[in-house]
Motif scaffolding. Sequence first.
Motif, PDB file in Angstrom:
ATOM      1  N   HIS A 137       0.697  -1.183   0.017  1.00  0.00           N
ATOM      2  CA  HIS A 137       0.105  -0.161  -0.010  1.00  0.00           C
ATOM      3  C   HIS A 137       1.031   1.258   0.132  1.00  0.00           C
ATOM      4  CE1 HIS A 137      -2.076   3.432   2.087  1.00  0.00           C
ATOM      5  NE2 HIS A 137      -3.090   2.909   1.257  1.00  0.00           N
ATOM      6  N   ASP A 138       1.852   1.374   0.785  1.00  0.00           N
ATOM      7  CA  ASP A 138       2.768   2.270   0.802  1.00  0.00           C
ATOM      8  C   ASP A 138       3.362   2.565  -0.490  1.00  0.00           C
ATOM      9  OD1 ASP A 138       2.292   2.745   3.412  1.00  0.00           O
ATOM     10  OD2 ASP A 138       3.863   1.469   4.167  1.00  0.00           O
ATOM     11  N   VAL A 139       3.951   1.544  -1.003  1.00  0.00           N
ATOM     12  CA  VAL A 139       4.458   1.648  -2.362  1.00  0.00           C
ATOM     13  C   VAL A 139       3.438   2.316  -3.616  1.00  0.00           C
ATOM     14  CG1 VAL A 139       5.599   0.584  -4.316  1.00  0.00           C
ATOM     15  CG2 VAL A 139       6.317   0.194  -1.957  1.00  0.00           C
ATOM     16  N   PHE A 140       2.312   1.757  -3.490  1.00  0.00           N
ATOM     17  CA  PHE A 140       1.252   1.985  -4.446  1.00  0.00           C
ATOM     18  C   PHE A 140       0.832   3.390  -4.198  1.00  0.00           C
ATOM     19  CE2 PHE A 140      -3.384   2.260  -5.655  1.00  0.00           C
ATOM     20  CZ  PHE A 140      -2.995   1.812  -6.984  1.00  0.00           C
ATOM     21  N   ALA A 141       0.803   3.982  -2.982  1.00  0.00           N
ATOM     22  CA  ALA A 141       0.320   5.326  -2.590  1.00  0.00           C
ATOM     23  C   ALA A 141       1.565   6.172  -3.040  1.00  0.00           C
ATOM     24  CB  ALA A 141       0.207   5.523  -0.978  1.00  0.00           C
ATOM     25  N   ALA A 142       2.600   5.908  -3.007  1.00  0.00           N
ATOM     26  CA  ALA A 142       3.780   6.700  -3.505  1.00  0.00           C
ATOM     27  C   ALA A 142       3.831   6.835  -5.002  1.00  0.00           C
ATOM     28  CB  ALA A 142       5.199   6.037  -3.075  1.00  0.00           C
TER      29      ALA A 142
END
Length: 273
Positions: free
Chosen positions: A225-230
């Motif tokens: 999720h963190d990578v996707f949001a970034a």
Amino acid sequence: MAAASPPPSRRNGPAQTPRLGRPPLIDRATVVAAAVDVGFEALTATAVAGRLGVGLSTLYRVFPNRTALAAAAVEQVVASQDWPPAPQHAGPGWRAFLAHTTWAAWNLYDRHPGLAAEVASLAFAPPSLVAVAQRSIEVLVDAGFAARDALLIVDMAGELALGPFLLARDLPAAPAPAPGPGPVSDREDLVEGPIWQSMSVLDRVATQRRQLLSTTNPVGDGPVHDVFAAVIHDDPRHWLQAKLDLFLDAATVRRGMSPPVTPPAAPAARGQP
């Protein structure tokens, strides 16, 4: 009594007979330029005729239908693009050449909203785009790729350039407000219509995805999720470059390899041996 007018001089040949009829109001180049000005998203015969100040019947004397007009406009913008020249030494230069060619296509589609959809819908590829692909294939073959691999790589590079812009085909004229707290007039995540229209295609897609992420969680929690949001909140061109790097890394592995085996024949029709 007035003197009679002298007969026409024949010193320089016979007298010229006046041409009958009115001169043409528009020509092919004028119509194509107007179509490009109107833009591919709004391209209709009515819009182009209005831009030129002529009737539809006049426009149809030059182009019989919208399909022919769109094909000519596509060819015009593709031919006017500054495509990179083939490298003098294909061996070390093929990767940079293919990357620059793919970026040139990305930038072209980004400058002309709706162009990607027109290219994808044409029955035949624009001649200038075919020439770009042919040059790219020749560069890869000269660099040591098998002809089949060269064709496959160039075809995939074209799809990589085209794909993100096809996502924008169904985008609205302006984004609808996503559900959120507070009155719509106070929302800071909204994009006004005029601003939306001035945004590039990639930025429109990115804005829609950011609004989606603000209301849903399509990948769950955790590092993904963190990578996707970034990625969603970053410049979309950075993600396109990452895809291109991965694609070119994979293509490098195929250089100098023997062509793959011929794929198996299609299965026989049902009921036949």
